[in-house]
Design an enzyme around this catalytic site. Structure first.
Site, PDB file in Angstrom:
ATOM      1  CG  ASP A   1      29.972  53.721  62.555  1.00  7.19           C
ATOM      2  OD1 ASP A   1      30.642  54.708  62.948  1.00  7.19           O
ATOM      3  OD2 ASP A   1      30.460  52.819  61.854  1.00  7.19           O
TER       4      ASP A   1
ATOM      5  CE1 TYR B   1      26.547  54.473  60.118  1.00  4.33           C
ATOM      6  CE2 TYR B   1      25.380  52.413  59.670  1.00  4.33           C
ATOM      7  CZ  TYR B   1      26.465  53.248  59.477  1.00  4.33           C
ATOM      8  OH  TYR B   1      27.455  52.873  58.620  1.00  4.33           O
TER       9      TYR B   1
ATOM     10  CD  GLU C   1      26.701  51.635  55.538  1.00  2.00           C
ATOM     11  OE1 GLU C   1      26.867  51.525  56.769  1.00  2.00           O
ATOM     12  OE2 GLU C   1      27.597  52.032  54.787  1.00  2.00           O
TER      13      GLU C   1
END
Ligand code: SF4
Length: 326
Positions: free
Chosen positions: A135, A117, A38
């Site tokens: 995102d 996020y 991520e």
């Protein structure tokens, strides 16, 4: 909100299960690996991120290994991926929690360098917590679905949370991101192949949503002074938020940049050997590269973590047929 929420969720999830790209972190259950993917994907394209993902895990297979590694080794493994604050933050995070990540969104959010996020992505994908991750891809999909040209952060959060398939939160978050990355793309979205088309209010004019942001990158002139010694080049340790901890050639921006560098290193004569351009988030540097000899020994630039800009300068030097005459 959408009528027929359940059929919408089912359509998107079914599409995801059938069409998702095979990526090394898909199906991964180790929270550290999910976190790394991520963090890498925040500012790096998928194809670029894959080799860094493998390289980083080979060097630091666990949070503990990352916690114990010297920062310079961490930056070296990240070299070329850009946005080095991400690597430094990962290292700090590992030091804060070397034996395993916490399991909830709230606790993850409290870790160094973890924003909403990343916390939501890890909490949902690794631990199944029903929290929506927003995102850039999800932002675009939601703006188009509801035909909202300027989606505000609070609206995005609330809308994403209301649409979330709570019993499959991690998969759902990945499905919306994948939809934005592969179908609802910034230009020429493939609406005919989109599982959400039936519900989409922006489908007739998708390019209007979200409205493009004005470009703000400034153009800045700069100079780099390559000082060649008998053992290599003189390198400086960079500081500042984006490049801190990396190494590079002496560099100055703005007016009289070369003169300031020459004064700093006591150099009289330098020869121009080329130009290198590099775009940061907020500025575009046009760097005049100058070459001079020095009595200092210098060092091997391949042994240091260099920024992308400095690697461009090094590539330029390595393309020169022979050392420039002064
Ligand atoms: S129908 Fe088109 S604009 Fe709407 S979500 Fe799908 S790809 Fe995006």
């Amino acid at each position: 909100m959408l009528r027929e929420l359940r059929p919408f969720q089912d359509a998107v999830l079914a599409w995801y299960r059938a069409h998702r790209r095979a990526l090394p972190w898909r199906g991964e259950t180790d929270p550290y690996r999910i976190l790394l993917s991520e963090v890498l994907l925040q500012q790096t394209r998928v194809e670029q991120a894959i080799p860094y993902y493998h390289r980083f895990l080979e060097a630091f297979p666990t949070l503990q290994a990352l916690a114990e590694a010297p920062e310079e080794a961490v930056l070296k493994a990240w070299e070329g991926a850009g946005y080095y604050a991400r690597a430094r933050n990962l290292k700090r995070l590992a030091e804060a929690t070397p034996h395993g990540l916490p399991r909830t969104y709230r606790e993850l959010l409290a870790l160094p360098g973890v924003g909403p996020y990343t916390a939501a992505a890890v909490a949902s994908i690794a631990f199944g917590e029903p929290v929506a991750a927003v995102d850039g891809n999800v932002r675009r999909v939601l703006a188009r679905l509801f035909a909202v040209p300027e989606p505000r952060p609070a609206w995005l959060r609330e809308t994403a949370q209301a649409l979330l398939a709570r019993e499959a939160a991690g998969e759902w978050n990945q499905a919306l991101m994948e939809l934005g990355a592969t179908v609802c793309t910034p230009r020429a979205p493939r609406c005919a192949a989109c599982p959400a088309a039936r519900w989409c209010r922006g489908r007739a004019t998708p390019e209007r949503y979200p409205a493009p942001k004005p470009r703000t990158a400034r153009s800045v002139p700069a100079a780099a002074l390559v000082l060649a010694g008998r053992a290599g080049y003189v390198l400086e340790r960079r500081d500042g938020k984006s490049l801190g901890g990396l190494w590079g050639f002496p560099l100055a921006e703005g007016e009289a940049a070369l003169e300031r560098l020459q004064a700093r290193y006591g150099v009289r004569a330098a020869r121009r050997v080329g130009t290198v351009r590099h775009a940061f988030t907020h500025k575009k540097l046009t760097v005049a590269v100058w070459y001079a000899r020095t009595a200092q020994a210098g060092e091997d630039p391949h042994a240091r973590p260099l920024s992308k800009l400095d690697r461009k300068i090094l590539a330029l030097l390595e393309r020169l047929p022979e050392p420039p005459a002064l």
